[in-house]
Write an enzyme that holds these catalytic residues in place. Structure first.
Site, PDB file in Angstrom:
ATOM      1  N   ASN A 151      20.056  32.531 -20.966  1.00 54.33           N
ATOM      2  CA  ASN A 151      20.539  33.216 -22.155  1.00 54.33           C
ATOM      3  C   ASN A 151      19.373  33.386 -23.120  1.00 54.33           C
ATOM      4  O   ASN A 151      18.937  32.428 -23.752  1.00 54.33           O
ATOM      5  CB  ASN A 151      21.668  32.393 -22.795  1.00 54.33           C
ATOM      6  N   LYS A 201      19.388  34.912 -25.888  1.00 53.89           N
ATOM      7  CA  LYS A 201      19.863  34.958 -27.272  1.00 53.89           C
ATOM      8  C   LYS A 201      19.188  36.130 -28.003  1.00 53.89           C
ATOM      9  O   LYS A 201      18.977  37.184 -27.411  1.00 53.89           O
ATOM     10  CB  LYS A 201      19.640  33.602 -27.955  1.00 53.89           C
ATOM     11  N   HIS A 234      30.358  31.877 -26.594  1.00 51.91           N
ATOM     12  CA  HIS A 234      29.283  30.913 -26.842  1.00 51.91           C
ATOM     13  C   HIS A 234      29.524  30.234 -28.188  1.00 51.91           C
ATOM     14  O   HIS A 234      30.058  30.840 -29.116  1.00 51.91           O
ATOM     15  CB  HIS A 234      27.932  31.634 -26.834  1.00 51.91           C
ATOM     16  N   GLU A 288      27.671  29.645 -30.556  1.00 55.04           N
ATOM     17  CA  GLU A 288      27.061  30.350 -31.680  1.00 55.04           C
ATOM     18  C   GLU A 288      27.939  31.520 -32.132  1.00 55.04           C
ATOM     19  O   GLU A 288      27.939  31.891 -33.306  1.00 55.04           O
ATOM     20  CB  GLU A 288      25.658  30.828 -31.282  1.00 55.04           C
ATOM     21  N   GLU A 324      28.879  23.487 -22.866  1.00 62.82           N
ATOM     22  CA  GLU A 324      27.703  23.275 -23.695  1.00 62.82           C
ATOM     23  C   GLU A 324      28.076  22.418 -24.902  1.00 62.82           C
ATOM     24  O   GLU A 324      28.672  22.922 -25.862  1.00 62.82           O
ATOM     25  CB  GLU A 324      27.136  24.612 -24.193  1.00 62.82           C
ATOM     26  N   GLY A 327      19.622  23.392 -28.085  1.00 58.40           N
ATOM     27  CA  GLY A 327      18.382  23.615 -28.811  1.00 58.40           C
ATOM     28  C   GLY A 327      17.882  22.425 -29.610  1.00 58.40           C
ATOM     29  O   GLY A 327      16.931  22.536 -30.373  1.00 58.40           O
ATOM     30  N   SER A 344      19.993  22.086 -23.864  1.00 58.04           N
ATOM     31  CA  SER A 344      18.665  21.480 -23.707  1.00 58.04           C
ATOM     32  C   SER A 344      18.343  21.138 -22.255  1.00 58.04           C
ATOM     33  O   SER A 344      17.826  20.064 -21.952  1.00 58.04           O
ATOM     34  CB  SER A 344      18.519  20.232 -24.603  1.00 58.04           C
TER      35      SER A 344
END
Length: 249
Positions: A11, A13, A97, A99, A167, A173, A212
């Site tokens: 991904n 992003k 996702h 986010e 996730e 991250g 990660s």
């Protein structure tokens, strides 16, 4: 019922310009020279889907989008429909996702509607779920992901190609990762929730781990029971790093 082949998806992003296609081409070349033991996909920004699809045409790396709108067309300025993602050359699409859920307020129902649109357009959805650090510390991780599976996976997925990506939000991250035991516990719960929602069809789709994932930890994570691949963020931007994860399968 046999499990699907493992999938390692990158991904990108909101990263990548035209020059970044060189990394995708480097990845494709390496995988042609030495085949991967899994499916490999890259999900670039919408602006690069068409160009990446053209650059890798006929290759082994699959192309995906990062989101789509639930409607097929209309007055939704700035949005991209599932049909548009497919038309640009993608075969997969990431949906729900964390986010998008956190930053754009997407609910499980919103995600399920997008999954329906993706299926109608002939896209293979990668449906994301995961708990926040607060939920993890409150002992609610299993409850949260089970609820997200129930609400985000429409019944129409039964018999279709798709993946679920777990996730943990607090690991994305940050460099932090759950223990292998925590990953195994959640993936087992996700599988149970998938079977409860979709019946036998819920046993087939791979459950990817994301958060990660790096070349240094990929092998042990990918060996955990019910981990059917990985959804990789930053490490997928460089072909060398992404290859290190792919080769760990």
């Amino acid at each position: 019922m046999k499990q699907s082949v493992k999938l390692v998806a990158g991904n990108w992003k909101m990263n990548g310009l035209g020059a970044s296609l060189a990394e995708a081409e480097t990845l494709e070349k390496a995988l042609k020279e030495q085949a991967a033991a899994c499916r490999v996909a890259l999900c670039p920004p919408a602006t690069l889907i068409d160009r990446m699809a053209q650059a890798l045409k006929g290759g082994v790396v699959e192309i995906g989008g990062q989101d789509c709108h639930a409607e097929t067309s209309g007055a939704y300025t700035g949005s991209v429909s599932a049909e548009m993602v497919r038309d640009a050359g993608a075969g997969l699409v990431i949906l729900g996702h964390s986010e998008r859920r956190a930053g754009f307020g997407e609910t499980d129902a919103d995600v399920a509607a997008k999954v329906e649109a993706a299926l109608a357009a002939g896209l293979e959805p990668i449906i994301c779920i995961g708990e926040t650090l607060q939920q993890r510390e409150a002992g609610q991780a299993v409850e949260v992901v089970s609820r997200q599976v129930a609400g985000s996976l429409p019944a129409s997925l039964a018999g279709k190609a798709f993946a679920v990506a777990y996730e943990p939000v607090w690991a994305i991250g940050t460099g932090l990762t759950p223990t292998l035991e925590q990953i195994e516990e959640v993936h087992a719960a996700v599988r149970a929730a998938m079977v409860a929602k979709l019946g036998e069809g819920g046993r087939v789709a791979p459950i990817l781990y994301g958060g990660s994932v790096k070349p240094s930890n990929a092998k042990e994570i990918l060996a955990v029971a019910e981990v059917g691949g990985a959804l990789v963020g930053g490490a997928s931007l460089k072909a060398e790093d992404f290859l290190g994860i792919i080769r760990a399968v």
